[in-house]
Design a protein around this motif. Structure first.
Motif: not given
Length: 148
Positions: A121-135
């Motif tokens: 869950v934590v890794i998914s949240a981190i990856l989601g945030r990174i993808v969101g920042m890139i977008i």
């Protein structure tokens, strides 16, 4: 047998508790020796003499009682034509009954399982945030270019 059942229950309830193959070699040796001794005790006098001869030939070749010793005795008994009856009465145990392999589940609801789930869950949240920042950066660059 109870220890095997306990090991199977433990392995099926815990992650990373694969046992790999377990061979009950000594138990098989004891059972095979008992089967061989039982066949030797039921033979006639000529068969006992042949068994003694086979035993005398095979004992010096093998330091301890093993499957190879049993094979040697069978070969020697096969060479002696008077012991065909005793050779047929000896029934060795099935080796598949002495082989076990237990596998662990992919996930279990214990400390390790919940830790892995939380880490996912934590890794998914981190990856989601990174993808969101890139977008978001891409959208801002497009917006600034359009504003110029």
């Amino acid at each position: 047998r109870q220890r095997i059942a306990d090991l199977q229950q433990y392995s099926s309830a815990h992650m990373n508790a694969d046992t790999g193959p377990i061979y009950l070699q000594e138990q098989y040796n004891r059972d095979a020796k008992a089967a061989l001794n039982a066949s030797m005790s039921t033979t006639n006098r000529a068969g006992q003499t042949a068994n003694a001869k086979a035993d005398a030939v095979c004992k010096p070749r093998f330091h301890s009682w093993s499957i190879d010793y049993v094979r040697c005795v069978y070969e020697e008994l096969g060479k002696l034509s008077s012991t065909n009856a005793s050779l047929q009465t000896a029934k060795m145990p099935d080796t598949s009954l002495y082989h076990y392999n237990f596998s662990a589940p992919l996930w279990s609801p214990d400390f390790a399982g919940w830790t892995i789930l939380l880490t996912g869950v934590v890794i998914s949240a981190i990856l989601g945030r990174i993808v969101g920042m890139i977008i978001l950066r891409i959208m801002l660059r497009i917006q600034y270019r359009a504003a110029k």
